[in-house]
Every structure is written in C-alpha cells, then in structure tokens.
Design an enzyme around this catalytic site. Structure first.
Site, PDB file in Angstrom:
ATOM      1  N   ARG A 177     -12.677  -9.060   0.910  1.00  0.00           N
ATOM      2  CA  ARG A 177     -11.717  -8.251   1.666  1.00  0.00           C
ATOM      3  C   ARG A 177     -11.855  -8.544   3.151  1.00  0.00           C
ATOM      4  O   ARG A 177     -12.954  -8.503   3.705  1.00  0.00           O
ATOM      5  CB  ARG A 177     -11.967  -6.760   1.427  1.00  0.00           C
TER       6      ARG A 177
ATOM      7  N   GLU B  29       0.854  -1.180   0.000  1.00  0.00           N
ATOM      8  CA  GLU B  29       0.000   0.000   0.000  1.00  0.00           C
ATOM      9  C   GLU B  29       0.896   1.238   0.000  1.00  0.00           C
ATOM     10  O   GLU B  29       2.103   1.141  -0.205  1.00  0.00           O
ATOM     11  CB  GLU B  29      -0.955  -0.062   1.190  1.00  0.00           C
TER      12      GLU B  29
ATOM     13  N   HIS C  38      11.730 -15.686  -9.143  1.00  0.00           N
ATOM     14  CA  HIS C  38      10.690 -14.668  -9.302  1.00  0.00           C
ATOM     15  C   HIS C  38      11.249 -13.274  -9.578  1.00  0.00           C
ATOM     16  O   HIS C  38      10.528 -12.285  -9.448  1.00  0.00           O
ATOM     17  CB  HIS C  38       9.799 -14.643  -8.064  1.00  0.00           C
TER      18      HIS C  38
END
Length: 269
Positions: A259, A3, A90
């Site tokens: 969520r 975030e 990755h």
C-alpha cells in the site's frame, strides 16, 4: 480503487434514473468477475427498482423480492447511458431500463462483483462491517475505545472495515495529514484530543470529496462519464517529492504491505 466518496457519488448519480423505473432485462457480457455474476441477475425481467442504497463500498439495489449487491472492485464504474449506445470491450453488465436508459457496468480489471440475495441480513460481504464514517456511531469515544489496546499503526487500522468502513488508502492518507498524525504511529498512542480531531477530519475529507464527485486517478468515472475532481485537492496522496502545501518540505512516499503511503515529516507527528 473506488472508495466511499466514489461509491456514494455513483449512488447519487444512478438513483434518479433507476428508482421508479423497471429493469426490462439484464445483459451480462462477461460474468467472470471477482465472484461469478449471480444467476438471478441473468434472469431479471420486468422488475421495478424500489431504492438505491449504499453500505460501505457496496451499492444495494432494492427489488421487490431481493437485492442486487454491486461492488466496483479496483477499476469499476457505473454510467447511465442511452439504450442505443454500443458496448465497448470492458462493458460487462447492463441493466436495460423501462425509461430508455441503460445502467452500464465497466470494469477493465474485472475485480468487482454483481451479486443477488433475498435478504441483506447476514450476507457474508456485509455481516462484519464497522460503522459508516459519516454516521453518529463513528465518534471520538468509539475511536478511542477501538484504538486503546491496538498495537498496530494507525493508517492500516483506519483502513480496516471492521473499525470503520470506506476509509481507503487515499482518504486515510489525506485525513491523517489533516489531523497532523504520522501514519506509522501506534493506534494505541493516540490521545483523546487526537481521536476527536481525526474523526472530525475524516468526516470533512469524505464530505468534501463527495461534493467534488470523488477522486479520479485512473479509471473511476461518475455516472455521467465525468471524472471526480477531488484529485485536484489532494494534499499528500500521490505527491511524493512535491512540496507540502503547508510547510514546503518534500512529501514522503513509502510502501507498507503493498500500500502506498504519503505524509509530511514536518507536519505529521
């Protein structure tokens, strides 16, 4: 998902190693991300980096003739490494720099993005974003106006990037707890005082998380490979069934529209 604090932490970590240095070339090992890696990134050669900025959850690398837009997706992270360190499974994109460093993008779930644009103005991923939560534009007057006729719960409204950017699931839960507001309250039911308090705590929670290097729950790492330490300060997020740090009542954990939501029945009204 990283975030705003995690993206800002990444920006602050990589900026000193990129600005003033030159991208010698890019290495794209897997270009199949959320959107295909832009062809212009494959062709980067001897390009100086002028600035590293952030808008919402997007990192913006300014080059002389355009911008690289990076989104970390669900599981992405950026690290500054020595050029000789071999890539792992990755590690999908490298920017090889003139100072002997490599900016390496790691993303197990490949839901991030590396895009190129000549100008930021009007770009689809940036065009309809709300104000930055740490800016003066995000204030009680603005929030009250935007909530006044909104017949939806306050938590998903806070997570809508058209209202304000970067307040994702973790920080919406934490901010509503700090403000004493139940996540299921209708946005239109908030008083002026509650809007003032909510704006205040959103800014405080985000700033505190940035100070701690963000929140690492699974994949996120800072640019030096260290986790974010704000996870140790979480009041309700991820603490279902554990005692509230204020009243001792068990923290409630529910799911709305896939969520996870966490709150205290006693402290949040």
């Amino acid at each position: 998902m990283p975030e705003l604090p995690e993206v800002e932490t990444s920006r602050r970590g990589i900026e000193p190693h990129l600005v003033g240095a030159t991208i010698l070339h890019a290495v794209v090992r897997n270009g199949r991300l959320r959107w295909p890696v832009s062809e212009e990134i494959y062709r980067l050669s001897d390009v100086p980096v002028l600035s590293v900025r952030r808008r919402a959850k997007y990192l913006l690398l300014e080059l002389p003739d355009g911008w690289i837009i990076v989104h970390l997706g669900m599981s992405g992270s950026l690290r500054i490494l020595s050029e000789e360190l071999p890539a792992e499974k990755h590690d999908h994109v490298d920017l090889v720099m003139s100072n002997g460093k490599v900016l390496r993008y790691t993303d197990p779930r490949r839901f991030g993005a590396w895009l190129w644009t000549r100008t930021l103005e009007g770009h689809p991923v940036l065009a309809h974003l709300g104000p930055e939560p740490l800016s003066d534009a995000f204030n009680a007057d603005y929030l009250q106006q935007k909530c006044a006729k909104k017949k939806t719960a306050i938590k998903p409204w806070l997570m809508d990037n058209k209202l304000v950017v970067g307040v994702g699931n973790i920080y919406a839960s934490e901010s509503l707890f700090s403000a004493g507001i139940h996540p299921d309250r209708l946005a239109s039911s908030l008083s002026r005082e509650e809007c003032e308090q909510l704006v205040k705590v959103i800014k405080l929670v985000l700033l505190r998380s940035i100070e701690q290097g963000g929140t690492t729950l699974k994949d996120f790492l800072q640019s030096d490979g260290k986790p974010g330490y704000f996870a140790q300060e979480l009041q309700v997020y991820g603490r279902k069934g554990e005692p509230c740090r204020i009243c001792g009542m068990p923290v409630v954990g529910t799911k709305h529209a896939q969520r996870a939501t966490f709150y205290c029945r006693q402290c949040q009204k």
